[in-house]
Design a protein around this motif. Structure first.
Motif, PDB file in Angstrom:
ATOM      1  N   LEU A   1       0.835  -1.209   0.000  1.00 23.38           N
ATOM      2  CA  LEU A   1       0.000   0.000   0.000  1.00 23.38           C
ATOM      3  C   LEU A   1       0.868   1.257   0.000  1.00 23.38           C
ATOM      4  CD1 LEU A   1      -2.754  -1.198   2.506  1.00 23.38           C
ATOM      5  CD2 LEU A   1      -2.990  -0.860   0.046  1.00 23.38           C
ATOM      6  N   MET A   2       1.983   1.200   0.732  1.00 28.36           N
ATOM      7  CA  MET A   2       2.921   2.339   0.694  1.00 28.36           C
ATOM      8  C   MET A   2       3.484   2.482  -0.721  1.00 28.36           C
ATOM      9  SD  MET A   2       4.933   1.717   4.284  1.00 28.36           S
ATOM     10  CE  MET A   2       5.808   3.242   4.516  1.00 28.36           C
ATOM     11  N   GLY A   3       3.729   1.344  -1.372  1.00 26.45           N
ATOM     12  CA  GLY A   3       4.216   1.371  -2.753  1.00 26.45           C
ATOM     13  C   GLY A   3       3.199   2.006  -3.693  1.00 26.45           C
ATOM     14  N   LEU A   4       1.898   1.728  -3.433  1.00 28.21           N
ATOM     15  CA  LEU A   4       0.849   2.336  -4.262  1.00 28.21           C
ATOM     16  C   LEU A   4       0.845   3.859  -4.118  1.00 28.21           C
ATOM     17  CD1 LEU A   4      -2.453   0.244  -4.118  1.00 28.21           C
ATOM     18  CD2 LEU A   4      -0.959   0.667  -6.051  1.00 28.21           C
ATOM     19  N   VAL A   5       1.075   4.322  -2.895  1.00 31.91           N
ATOM     20  CA  VAL A   5       1.143   5.782  -2.666  1.00 31.91           C
ATOM     21  C   VAL A   5       2.281   6.360  -3.508  1.00 31.91           C
ATOM     22  CG1 VAL A   5       1.585   7.587  -0.957  1.00 31.91           C
ATOM     23  CG2 VAL A   5       0.183   5.618  -0.336  1.00 31.91           C
ATOM     24  N   LEU A   6       3.442   5.697  -3.450  1.00 34.72           N
ATOM     25  CA  LEU A   6       4.606   6.184  -4.212  1.00 34.72           C
ATOM     26  C   LEU A   6       4.370   6.081  -5.717  1.00 34.72           C
ATOM     27  CD1 LEU A   6       7.698   4.831  -2.249  1.00 34.72           C
ATOM     28  CD2 LEU A   6       6.643   7.057  -2.128  1.00 34.72           C
ATOM     29  N   ALA A   7       3.684   5.002  -6.136  1.00 31.52           N
ATOM     30  CA  ALA A   7       3.393   4.830  -7.571  1.00 31.52           C
ATOM     31  C   ALA A   7       2.517   5.978  -8.065  1.00 31.52           C
ATOM     32  CB  ALA A   7       2.703   3.488  -7.812  1.00 31.52           C
ATOM     33  N   SER A   8       1.517   6.327  -7.260  1.00 32.95           N
ATOM     34  CA  SER A   8       0.622   7.420  -7.649  1.00 32.95           C
ATOM     35  C   SER A   8       1.396   8.731  -7.757  1.00 32.95           C
ATOM     36  CB  SER A   8      -0.502   7.573  -6.618  1.00 32.95           C
ATOM     37  OG  SER A   8      -1.184   6.360  -6.478  1.00 32.95           O
ATOM     38  N   ILE A   9       2.269   8.963  -6.797  1.00 31.70           N
ATOM     39  CA  ILE A   9       3.067  10.195  -6.827  1.00 31.70           C
ATOM     40  C   ILE A   9       3.997  10.180  -8.050  1.00 31.70           C
ATOM     41  CG2 ILE A   9       4.831  11.543  -5.595  1.00 31.70           C
ATOM     42  CD1 ILE A   9       3.533  10.515  -2.984  1.00 31.70           C
ATOM     43  N   SER A  10       4.506   8.977  -8.383  1.00 26.94           N
ATOM     44  CA  SER A  10       5.412   8.863  -9.531  1.00 26.94           C
ATOM     45  C   SER A  10       4.728   9.255 -10.843  1.00 26.94           C
ATOM     46  CB  SER A  10       5.951   7.437  -9.654  1.00 26.94           C
ATOM     47  OG  SER A  10       6.688   7.106  -8.515  1.00 26.94           O
ATOM     48  N   LEU A  11       3.406   9.145 -10.881  1.00 23.23           N
ATOM     49  CA  LEU A  11       2.685   9.575 -12.088  1.00 23.23           C
ATOM     50  C   LEU A  11       2.891  11.057 -12.362  1.00 23.23           C
ATOM     51  CD1 LEU A  11      -0.855   7.933 -11.829  1.00 23.23           C
ATOM     52  CD2 LEU A  11       0.832   7.527 -13.611  1.00 23.23           C
ATOM     53  N   MET A  12       3.165  11.788 -11.284  1.00 19.54           N
ATOM     54  CA  MET A  12       3.220  13.257 -11.384  1.00 19.54           C
ATOM     55  C   MET A  12       4.629  13.792 -11.592  1.00 19.54           C
ATOM     56  SD  MET A  12       0.127  14.390 -10.697  1.00 19.54           S
ATOM     57  CE  MET A  12       0.507  16.040 -10.152  1.00 19.54           C
ATOM     58  N   ILE A  13       5.630  12.960 -11.401  1.00 21.58           N
ATOM     59  CA  ILE A  13       6.991  13.506 -11.412  1.00 21.58           C
ATOM     60  C   ILE A  13       7.852  12.844 -12.485  1.00 21.58           C
ATOM     61  CG2 ILE A  13       7.046  14.210  -8.988  1.00 21.58           C
ATOM     62  CD1 ILE A  13       8.509  11.596  -8.420  1.00 21.58           C
ATOM     63  N   ALA A  14       8.872  13.571 -12.884  1.00 19.53           N
ATOM     64  CA  ALA A  14       9.792  13.019 -13.874  1.00 19.53           C
ATOM     65  C   ALA A  14      11.225  13.112 -13.382  1.00 19.53           C
ATOM     66  CB  ALA A  14       9.640  13.762 -15.184  1.00 19.53           C
ATOM     67  N   HIS A  15      11.588  14.246 -12.849  1.00 15.59           N
ATOM     68  CA  HIS A  15      12.997  14.501 -12.564  1.00 15.59           C
ATOM     69  C   HIS A  15      13.503  13.842 -11.286  1.00 15.59           C
ATOM     70  CE1 HIS A  15      12.995  18.371 -15.185  1.00 15.59           C
ATOM     71  NE2 HIS A  15      12.403  17.366 -15.742  1.00 15.59           N
ATOM     72  N   HIS A  16      12.595  13.437 -10.431  1.00 11.69           N
ATOM     73  CA  HIS A  16      13.040  12.909  -9.150  1.00 11.69           C
ATOM     74  C   HIS A  16      12.518  11.502  -8.886  1.00 11.69           C
ATOM     75  CE1 HIS A  16      13.013  17.317  -8.799  1.00 11.69           C
ATOM     76  NE2 HIS A  16      14.197  17.101  -8.299  1.00 11.69           N
ATOM     77  N   PHE A  17      12.068  10.826  -9.961  1.00 10.42           N
ATOM     78  CA  PHE A  17      11.393   9.547  -9.742  1.00 10.42           C
ATOM     79  C   PHE A  17      12.273   8.517  -9.061  1.00 10.42           C
ATOM     80  CE2 PHE A  17      12.859   9.401 -14.203  1.00 10.42           C
ATOM     81  CZ  PHE A  17      13.691   8.310 -14.143  1.00 10.42           C
ATOM     82  N   PHE A  18      13.559   8.505  -9.417  1.00 11.18           N
ATOM     83  CA  PHE A  18      14.397   7.459  -8.840  1.00 11.18           C
ATOM     84  C   PHE A  18      14.855   7.824  -7.430  1.00 11.18           C
ATOM     85  CE2 PHE A  18      17.158  10.226 -11.252  1.00 11.18           C
ATOM     86  CZ  PHE A  18      18.221  10.428 -10.424  1.00 11.18           C
ATOM     87  N   LEU A  19      14.584   9.060  -7.039  1.00 11.45           N
ATOM     88  CA  LEU A  19      15.008   9.480  -5.708  1.00 11.45           C
ATOM     89  C   LEU A  19      13.925   9.223  -4.666  1.00 11.45           C
ATOM     90  CD1 LEU A  19      16.595  12.830  -6.851  1.00 11.45           C
ATOM     91  CD2 LEU A  19      17.822  10.826  -6.065  1.00 11.45           C
ATOM     92  N   ILE A  20      12.666   9.211  -5.112  1.00 15.17           N
ATOM     93  CA  ILE A  20      11.577   9.102  -4.152  1.00 15.17           C
ATOM     94  C   ILE A  20      11.610   7.777  -3.406  1.00 15.17           C
ATOM     95  CG2 ILE A  20       9.091   8.662  -4.097  1.00 15.17           C
ATOM     96  CD1 ILE A  20       8.585  11.170  -5.250  1.00 15.17           C
ATOM     97  N   GLY A  21      11.668   6.668  -4.151  1.00 11.70           N
ATOM     98  CA  GLY A  21      11.695   5.358  -3.503  1.00 11.70           C
ATOM     99  C   GLY A  21      12.901   5.212  -2.597  1.00 11.70           C
TER     100      GLY A  21
END
Lengths: 285, 296
Positions: free
Chosen positions: B175-195
């Protein structure tokens, strides 16, 4: 307009030889240095993530009652991870990325030396990463009150620069290898993180791995470089060191030459093979 | 107004559609994870990273304590580190699917127009990482038991508590991964940093490899707010029994209380995942981010 002025349509003087080589180095280094100005948040995240890892290991040492110098070992090791990650992801894997994005064929077609391009990547990478490493060192040292006792600053600087030269020589060499490995490159770069942190003693003196393991790990320049730097930075460093600093410096110098020669040979081999097999433009996802 | 093709009106159809999405995504995820090399190299790859991570801690501990692996702090560190593999595997596995599909394979737009349930699809993509993560956890635990005297007596393990905690924890991480996946839909430049940032922060704050008492007092409340803190404590208690109760961090809580906290936080993350998905999905569609390719 004076008579000596260049006509409007006169050809631009072309660089050749060493001048072209140096211009190529500068041209390839430029986007690496300037690129980080365009994404300043990356600098923050790179430092922040490294500090998280460093902090976790520092707290482990504190939980088991380690002497405070080990905290310093972790901070210095954590700062040097920035260089290892840069070599892995922005040197070793770079030609593979360039192929995927279509730049590699342009590099090879252009009338410049591929060695100059690799060297430019290395120089740009060193400059850009030095800023991150310095920030990690500074923040880590301030956060955890690390005490340094630098005996000889010139010796420390020399060891640091020699380590980087050998390390980026390894990166230049492995760039060709990673290109040949193709799709596995990403996984191989990913695989070369934690095992190298372990073998090179990023968070503990490498001497503790045993003589022969430490000897084998010395093929990675950071192993001896880190060990020598710790010996020059901390009072107990010499007692915990693997080899004496002069021996480590000599080995690093040999590695430096070895990797640069191997990089040149492998680059030629890769170019010949890629052109012969027509793999320069392929993009396998 | 036309109804999108994937919106079914009845619950059985919705569940059936979600199950189909999950099942196919699981198969796809496994193919992506494993088909880049031969099985032997893949197995070595899956083992080497977690074993090296564990070995760093083992060497650090061994250097300082002269190899006193029978001290209770060692299994505390070792088990916490071993089970933390799931955090990176499941949480990042689910969220990375967005980046993989959008930036690497450039198929996210096709997935969006296909008759699938996107959250179920993302969860399915995380299953492959869960499986490889489970393999890594098993290997790490086995190495600890066989070579480092990590105490493990099958007869003394509280298996029901272990299995229940493990299952709850994996659901919570997904479920935490789903939260991050949803946020990843919105970002490009920092996607690999969020996880990495989230996993790194949780590693530090959840007491995975050291008791929370070692943290500065101002950071401890954050550790108590993390569900992973309770999850790891439950796993340690189920495997180690009284040995795990020797650390004061959560000694005031019974197993039932810890399970209740973990279940409550999992429900909370479930709600958060649903809200985040709706918000981010809407924003990503509005801003035309679904088919963007940034080349980052």
């Amino acid at each position: 307009m004076s008579s000596e002025a260049r006509p409007f349509f006169a050809p631009v003087p072309k660089a050749s030889g060493w001048r072209l080589f140096l211009k190529t180095v500068v041209a390839r280094a430029y986007p690496r240095v300037i690129g980080q100005q365009r994404e300043r948040s990356w600098l923050f995240f790179d430092v922040f993530l490294s500090i998280l890892a460093v902090s976790a290991y520092v707290f482990v040492y504190r939980a088991i009652g380690a002497p405070e110098e080990y905290v310093g070992f972790v901070v210095v090791g954590g700062a040097m991870t920035a260089f290892w990650l840069n070599v892995l992801w922005s040197m070793s894997s770079q030609l593979y990325w360039e192929k995927e994005s279509g730049n590699l064929a342009l590099y090879i077609m252009a009338p410049n030396s591929m060695m100059a391009i690799l060297l430019g990547m290395a120089v740009g990478g060193i400059v850009a990463t030095a800023l991150r490493a310095a920030a990690i060192l500074l923040v880590g040292s301030l956060l955890f009150h690390v005490q340094y006792a630098v005996g000889s600053l010139p010796a420390l600087a020399a060891v640091f620069l020699l380590t980087l030269a050998a390390l980026y020589g390894l990166g230049m060499m492995s760039a060709s290898l990673f290109l040949l490995w193709g799709r596995e490159a990403w996984h191989l770069a990913n695989l070369a993180q934690e095992p190298i942190y372990l073998l090179s003693g990023f968070y503990f003196p490498v001497k503790n791995l045993g003589f022969w393991v430490a000897v084998a790990a010395s093929i990675i320049p950071l192993t001896l470089g880190l060990d020598a730097m710790r010996q020059l930075l901390f009072p107990s460093g010499a007692a915990l060191g693997f080899l004496t600093v002069p021996v480590e410096v000599a080995v690093l110098a040999v590695l430096c030459v070895l990797f640069l020669v191997a990089a040149r040979w492998l680059l030629g081999y890769m170019e010949r093979m890629a052109i012969r097999e027509g793999r320069l433009l392929e993009s396998r996802r | 107004m036309s109804t999108p093709i994937y919106q079914s009106t009845s619950l059985p159809k919705t569940l059936s559609s979600a199950w189909r999405s999950f099942r196919i995504a699981t198969w796809l995820g496994w193919q992506i994870e494993s088909n880049w090399t031969d099985p032997i190299l893949f197995a070595i790859y899956s083992m080497l990273k977690p074993l090296a991570s564990a070995a760093i801690l083992v060497v650090m501990y061994g250097v300082i304590t002269n190899g006193q692996f029978e001290n209770p702090i060692f299994p505390y560190i070792y088990l916490g580190n071993a089970f933390y593999i799931y955090v990176g595997a499941v949480m990042t596995g689910v969220s990375w699917a967005v980046i993989d599909d959008r930036e690497h394979y450039r198929t996210l737009k096709y997935i969006y127009v296909a008759p699938i349930r996107l959250p179920a699809y993302w969860l399915g993509r995380g299953v492959a990482r869960f499986l490889t993560g489970s393999f890594a956890v098993f290997i790490t635990l086995a190495a600890g038991v066989l070579f480092l005297h990590v105490p493990f007596h099958p007869a003394r393990v509280d298996w029901p508590l272990f299995l229940l905690s493990l299952m709850l924890g994996v659901v919570m991480l997904a479920l935490m991964g789903l939260v991050l996946a949803s946020i990843s839909l919105m970002i490009a430049h920092h996607f690999f940093l969020i996880g990495e940032a989230v996993a790194g922060a949780l590693y530090l704050l959840s007491g995975a490899i050291f008791p929370l008492e070692v943290l500065p007092p101002w950071l401890r409340p954050l550790g108590f707010a993390m569900p992973i803190t309770y999850w790891l404590e439950l796993l340690r208690r189920s495997l180690l029994g009284d040995l795990a109760r020797g650390f004061p961090t959560l000694s005031g809580f019974s197993n039932g209380q810890l399970l209740g906290i973990l279940a409550g936080l999992s429900v909370l993350f479930g709600l958060l995942a649903a809200v985040t998905y709706r918000l981010c999905d809407h924003q990503a569609r509005e801003k035309g981010l679904i088919d963007q390719t940034t080349n980052y």
